[in-house]
Each structure stands twice: as C-alpha cells, then as structure tokens.
Design a protein around this motif. Structure first.
Motif, PDB file in Angstrom:
ATOM      1  N   GLN A 287       1.586   6.342 -10.400  1.00  0.00           N
ATOM      2  CA  GLN A 287       2.500   5.635 -11.334  1.00  0.00           C
ATOM      3  C   GLN A 287       3.939   6.030 -11.025  1.00  0.00           C
ATOM      4  OE1 GLN A 287       1.414   3.434 -13.416  1.00  0.00           O
ATOM      5  NE2 GLN A 287      -0.565   4.021 -14.266  1.00  0.00           N
ATOM      6  N   LYS A 288       4.131   7.309 -10.711  1.00  0.00           N
ATOM      7  CA  LYS A 288       5.485   7.804 -10.404  1.00  0.00           C
ATOM      8  C   LYS A 288       6.013   7.143  -9.125  1.00  0.00           C
ATOM      9  CE  LYS A 288       5.343  12.526 -12.014  1.00  0.00           C
ATOM     10  NZ  LYS A 288       5.178  13.881 -11.502  1.00  0.00           N
ATOM     11  N   ILE A 289       5.122   7.010  -8.130  1.00  0.00           N
ATOM     12  CA  ILE A 289       5.524   6.398  -6.855  1.00  0.00           C
ATOM     13  C   ILE A 289       5.906   4.923  -7.091  1.00  0.00           C
ATOM     14  CG2 ILE A 289       4.639   5.711  -4.568  1.00  0.00           C
ATOM     15  CD1 ILE A 289       2.967   8.343  -4.635  1.00  0.00           C
ATOM     16  N   THR A 290       5.124   4.260  -7.941  1.00  0.00           N
ATOM     17  CA  THR A 290       5.402   2.850  -8.255  1.00  0.00           C
ATOM     18  C   THR A 290       6.742   2.739  -9.001  1.00  0.00           C
ATOM     19  OG1 THR A 290       3.029   2.444  -8.431  1.00  0.00           O
ATOM     20  CG2 THR A 290       4.464   0.792  -9.378  1.00  0.00           C
ATOM     21  N   GLU A 291       6.935   3.602  -9.983  1.00  0.00           N
ATOM     22  CA  GLU A 291       8.172   3.583 -10.764  1.00  0.00           C
ATOM     23  C   GLU A 291       9.380   3.839  -9.850  1.00  0.00           C
ATOM     24  OE1 GLU A 291       8.722   2.594 -13.778  1.00  0.00           O
ATOM     25  OE2 GLU A 291      10.832   3.176 -13.717  1.00  0.00           O
TER      26      GLU A 291
ATOM     27  N   PRO B 111       0.817  -1.225   0.000  1.00  0.00           N
ATOM     28  CA  PRO B 111       0.000   0.000   0.000  1.00  0.00           C
ATOM     29  C   PRO B 111       0.849   1.273   0.000  1.00  0.00           C
ATOM     30  CG  PRO B 111       0.237  -0.780   2.249  1.00  0.00           C
ATOM     31  CD  PRO B 111       1.071  -1.697   1.390  1.00  0.00           C
ATOM     32  N   VAL B 112       0.269   2.337  -0.506  1.00  0.00           N
ATOM     33  CA  VAL B 112       0.933   3.646  -0.464  1.00  0.00           C
ATOM     34  C   VAL B 112       0.476   4.374   0.794  1.00  0.00           C
ATOM     35  CG1 VAL B 112       1.152   5.890  -1.603  1.00  0.00           C
ATOM     36  CG2 VAL B 112       1.120   3.792  -2.971  1.00  0.00           C
ATOM     37  N   HIS B 113       1.458   4.826   1.572  1.00  0.00           N
ATOM     38  CA  HIS B 113       1.180   5.639   2.765  1.00  0.00           C
ATOM     39  C   HIS B 113       2.066   6.878   2.698  1.00  0.00           C
ATOM     40  CE1 HIS B 113      -1.409   3.166   5.463  1.00  0.00           C
ATOM     41  NE2 HIS B 113      -1.061   2.235   4.588  1.00  0.00           N
ATOM     42  N   ILE B 114       1.429   8.020   2.642  1.00  0.00           N
ATOM     43  CA  ILE B 114       2.129   9.301   2.527  1.00  0.00           C
ATOM     44  C   ILE B 114       3.194   9.241   1.429  1.00  0.00           C
ATOM     45  CG2 ILE B 114       3.069  11.251   3.836  1.00  0.00           C
ATOM     46  CD1 ILE B 114       2.106   9.947   6.360  1.00  0.00           C
ATOM     47  N   GLY B 115       2.728   8.864   0.241  1.00  0.00           N
ATOM     48  CA  GLY B 115       3.582   8.945  -0.948  1.00  0.00           C
ATOM     49  C   GLY B 115       4.649   7.885  -1.094  1.00  0.00           C
ATOM     50  N   ALA B 116       4.582   6.797  -0.299  1.00  0.00           N
ATOM     51  CA  ALA B 116       5.606   5.754  -0.438  1.00  0.00           C
ATOM     52  C   ALA B 116       5.069   4.404   0.028  1.00  0.00           C
ATOM     53  CB  ALA B 116       6.832   6.129   0.392  1.00  0.00           C
ATOM     54  N   TYR B 117       5.767   3.340  -0.381  1.00  0.00           N
ATOM     55  CA  TYR B 117       5.405   1.989   0.073  1.00  0.00           C
ATOM     56  C   TYR B 117       6.136   1.688   1.390  1.00  0.00           C
ATOM     57  CZ  TYR B 117       3.625   1.622  -4.665  1.00  0.00           C
ATOM     58  OH  TYR B 117       2.926   1.851  -5.819  1.00  0.00           O
ATOM     59  N   PRO B 118       5.623   0.741   2.189  1.00  0.00           N
ATOM     60  CA  PRO B 118       6.279   0.425   3.470  1.00  0.00           C
ATOM     61  C   PRO B 118       7.755   0.066   3.276  1.00  0.00           C
ATOM     62  CG  PRO B 118       4.152  -0.679   3.324  1.00  0.00           C
ATOM     63  CD  PRO B 118       4.402  -0.059   1.982  1.00  0.00           C
ATOM     64  N   THR B 119       8.598   0.563   4.177  1.00  0.00           N
ATOM     65  CA  THR B 119      10.047   0.341   4.024  1.00  0.00           C
ATOM     66  C   THR B 119      10.407  -1.140   4.109  1.00  0.00           C
ATOM     67  OG1 THR B 119      10.142   1.071   6.309  1.00  0.00           O
ATOM     68  CG2 THR B 119      11.073   2.556   4.716  1.00  0.00           C
ATOM     69  N   ALA B 120       9.658  -1.918   4.896  1.00  0.00           N
ATOM     70  CA  ALA B 120       9.983  -3.352   5.020  1.00  0.00           C
ATOM     71  C   ALA B 120       9.937  -4.024   3.648  1.00  0.00           C
ATOM     72  CB  ALA B 120       9.002  -4.031   5.976  1.00  0.00           C
ATOM     73  N   ILE B 121       8.919  -3.708   2.866  1.00  0.00           N
ATOM     74  CA  ILE B 121       8.774  -4.288   1.519  1.00  0.00           C
ATOM     75  C   ILE B 121       9.901  -3.776   0.610  1.00  0.00           C
ATOM     76  CG2 ILE B 121       7.394  -3.906  -0.586  1.00  0.00           C
ATOM     77  CD1 ILE B 121       6.070  -6.079   0.657  1.00  0.00           C
ATOM     78  N   ALA B 122      10.149  -2.473   0.655  1.00  0.00           N
ATOM     79  CA  ALA B 122      11.169  -1.875  -0.217  1.00  0.00           C
ATOM     80  C   ALA B 122      12.547  -2.468   0.078  1.00  0.00           C
ATOM     81  CB  ALA B 122      11.181  -0.360  -0.042  1.00  0.00           C
ATOM     82  N   HIS B 123      12.874  -2.625   1.365  1.00  0.00           N
ATOM     83  CA  HIS B 123      14.182  -3.188   1.742  1.00  0.00           C
ATOM     84  C   HIS B 123      14.306  -4.621   1.258  1.00  0.00           C
ATOM     85  CE1 HIS B 123      14.996  -0.136   5.186  1.00  0.00           C
ATOM     86  NE2 HIS B 123      15.324   0.319   4.000  1.00  0.00           N
ATOM     87  N   TRP B 124      13.221  -5.387   1.463  1.00  0.00           N
ATOM     88  CA  TRP B 124      13.252  -6.793   1.074  1.00  0.00           C
ATOM     89  C   TRP B 124      13.400  -6.930  -0.444  1.00  0.00           C
ATOM     90  CZ3 TRP B 124      10.316 -10.284  -1.788  1.00  0.00           C
ATOM     91  CH2 TRP B 124      10.659 -11.632  -1.587  1.00  0.00           C
ATOM     92  N   LEU B 125      12.661  -6.107  -1.189  1.00  0.00           N
ATOM     93  CA  LEU B 125      12.756  -6.169  -2.652  1.00  0.00           C
ATOM     94  C   LEU B 125      14.175  -5.852  -3.117  1.00  0.00           C
ATOM     95  CD1 LEU B 125       9.420  -4.463  -3.798  1.00  0.00           C
ATOM     96  CD2 LEU B 125      10.035  -6.876  -4.026  1.00  0.00           C
ATOM     97  N   LYS B 126      14.788  -4.853  -2.470  1.00  0.00           N
ATOM     98  CA  LYS B 126      16.144  -4.457  -2.853  1.00  0.00           C
ATOM     99  C   LYS B 126      17.130  -5.594  -2.556  1.00  0.00           C
ATOM    100  CE  LYS B 126      19.274  -0.630  -2.771  1.00  0.00           C
ATOM    101  NZ  LYS B 126      19.558   0.707  -2.378  1.00  0.00           N
ATOM    102  N   ALA B 127      16.983  -6.190  -1.379  1.00  0.00           N
ATOM    103  CA  ALA B 127      17.905  -7.266  -0.979  1.00  0.00           C
ATOM    104  C   ALA B 127      17.768  -8.486  -1.895  1.00  0.00           C
ATOM    105  CB  ALA B 127      17.639  -7.650   0.469  1.00  0.00           C
ATOM    106  N   LYS B 128      16.549  -8.744  -2.373  1.00  0.00           N
ATOM    107  CA  LYS B 128      16.295  -9.972  -3.148  1.00  0.00           C
ATOM    108  C   LYS B 128      16.152  -9.707  -4.652  1.00  0.00           C
ATOM    109  CE  LYS B 128      15.709 -12.586   0.556  1.00  0.00           C
ATOM    110  NZ  LYS B 128      16.601 -13.651   0.928  1.00  0.00           N
ATOM    111  N   ALA B 129      16.414  -8.490  -5.087  1.00  0.00           N
ATOM    112  CA  ALA B 129      16.112  -8.109  -6.479  1.00  0.00           C
ATOM    113  C   ALA B 129      16.755  -9.050  -7.502  1.00  0.00           C
ATOM    114  CB  ALA B 129      16.546  -6.670  -6.727  1.00  0.00           C
ATOM    115  N   ALA B 130      18.007  -9.428  -7.261  1.00  0.00           N
ATOM    116  CA  ALA B 130      18.708 -10.260  -8.243  1.00  0.00           C
ATOM    117  C   ALA B 130      17.999 -11.610  -8.398  1.00  0.00           C
ATOM    118  CB  ALA B 130      20.148 -10.464  -7.798  1.00  0.00           C
TER     119      ALA B 130
END
Ligand SMILES: Cc1cc2nc3c(=O)[nH]c(=O)nc-3n(C[C@H](O)[C@H](O)[C@H](O)COP(=O)(O)O)c2cc1C
Length: 190
Positions: A103-107, A56-75
């Motif tokens: 769309q910008k927030i998702t990108e 979900p988007v909260h105040i213009g961003a996605y939860p940091t837990a998801i973002a961190h996990w995606l970054k760590a596992k991106a490869a």
C-alpha cells in the motif's frame, strides 16, 4: 464508453492481466484500447472516457516508464475516471505487513506522479522461475521466501485471483457509467 488499458511489464504477467481487464470491459459492452508502457508516447487521451492502469512491483517500485508517463499526463488523466491495478507478490502474501508495505509503494506512486485514481486493486502476480536467469531466480526466491510464497523454482506459480479482478473492473465500469449518467441528467433540460 471507450476505456484505455495501459500497462507496464517486465516478465509478462501484467500484460496477461491487462488483456484480461480489457476482455472484462468488452464483455460489459464497452470499447477498449490496450497500450504497453513502452509505446506510450502517442496515446491520444481524447479518445478515452476512462483509464485503467496496470503495473507490477519490482524491487519495491513500479516500472519507471509507467511512473514517468503518469507524471507527464497527470493533469489530463485527472479529468478522466481512473483505476489502478497493482501487481505484486506481496498482494498474495499471508503476512499483513507485506500488504501494508505494498500500500505504501502504491501511495508513493500517486504522490510522486500526482495521479490519484478513483479505485485501486491489489492483484497477486506470478513467479515465472523457469524463464529467469540464475541471478534473477535467486532474487525471486528470496522475495518469495520473505512474502511467504513458493520457492520451488522448477515451475511457474500464479497468484492472481481472476474473479476478484473481474469484480473490481465491473465495479469501476459500473461507477463510471453511473457518473456519466448523472452528468448527462444534469446537462439535459428538465
Ligand atoms: C526481479 C523481481 C523483483 C520483484 N520484486 C518484488 C517486490 O519488491 N515486491 C513484490 O511484492 N513482488 C515483487 N516481485 C514479484 C512481481 O511483482 C511479480 O512477479 C509480477 O507478476 C511481475 O509482473 P510482470 O510479469 O508483469 O513483470 C518481483 C519479481 C521479480 C522478477
């Protein structure tokens, strides 16, 4: 196929969406495992044939837990077919500029994490005014006003188009099955 459904949530609506996504995948004859972003440390991606992430988007961003996990596992994630379900109020807004903003927030999430899913769905979220404290309710009311949403704080409002969500999931699973079928054909002797 075994499909991992990974979600982050603050108010609980994305959990409902993730469970709905999981039910749709199962109704198509596939296995699922649903993970909360809070417990993501030990997800074994080797069991997965595909991944669907819901956030979900909260105040213009996605939860940091998801973002961190995606970054760590991106490869590793990039080797699997992936889909992203973004949940926001803006997705249900009548204003086109709000859609462009989301769309910008998702990108920005994809840029920041290096994970780029095969398919993206923008789902409308929910406003659970009664369960929020005074300050959060005020903030939500302000956001809802800006997005052209309801400002009656005495009740919940849900904007998810469940049919559109199911159609998206069916499309993604169909695409995965097609890719897997084509790969198997390539491997098998003529
Ligand atoms: C504090 C707060 C901030 C929010 N900020 C945004 C926002 O910036 N843009 C938007 O489109 N929706 C915003 N929303 C709406 C949420 O995306 C929507 O309520 C969603 O269903 C929340 O998902 P969750 O219940 O899984 O946390 C916000 C909601 C809350 C409660």
């Amino acid at each position: 196929m075994h499909v991992l459904v990974i979600y982050g949530t603050v108010e609980g609506h994305t959990r409902k969406i993730a469970r709905n996504v999981s039910s749709t995948v199962q109704s198509l004859g596939h296995q699922t495992t649903v993970f909360d972003a809070g417990d993501l440390g030990d997800v074994d991606l080797d069991i997965a044939d595909a991944v669907i992430v819901c956030a979900p988007v909260h105040i213009g961003a996605y939860p940091t837990a998801i973002a961190h996990w995606l970054k760590a596992k991106a490869a590793r994630l990039s080797t699997l077919p992936g889909a992203f379900v973004s949940v926001s109020l803006a997705a249900a807004s009548p204003f086109p500029e709000e859609h462009a903003e989301i769309q910008k927030i998702t990108e920005a999430l994809f840029e920041r994490t290096g994970w780029r899913p095969r398919m993206v769905h923008q789902a409308g979220g929910a406003l659970r005014y009664p369960q929020c404290d005074f300050l959060k309710r005020l903030l939500m009311k302000h956001i809802a006003y800006k997005e052209g949403g309801p400002t009656d704080v005495t009740k919940d409002h849900e904007f998810t188009n469940w049919n559109a969500l199911a159609a998206f999931v069916e499309g993604f699973i169909g695409d995965c099955a097609q890719t897997a079928g084509a790969a198997a054909k390539e491997k098998s002797p003529a």
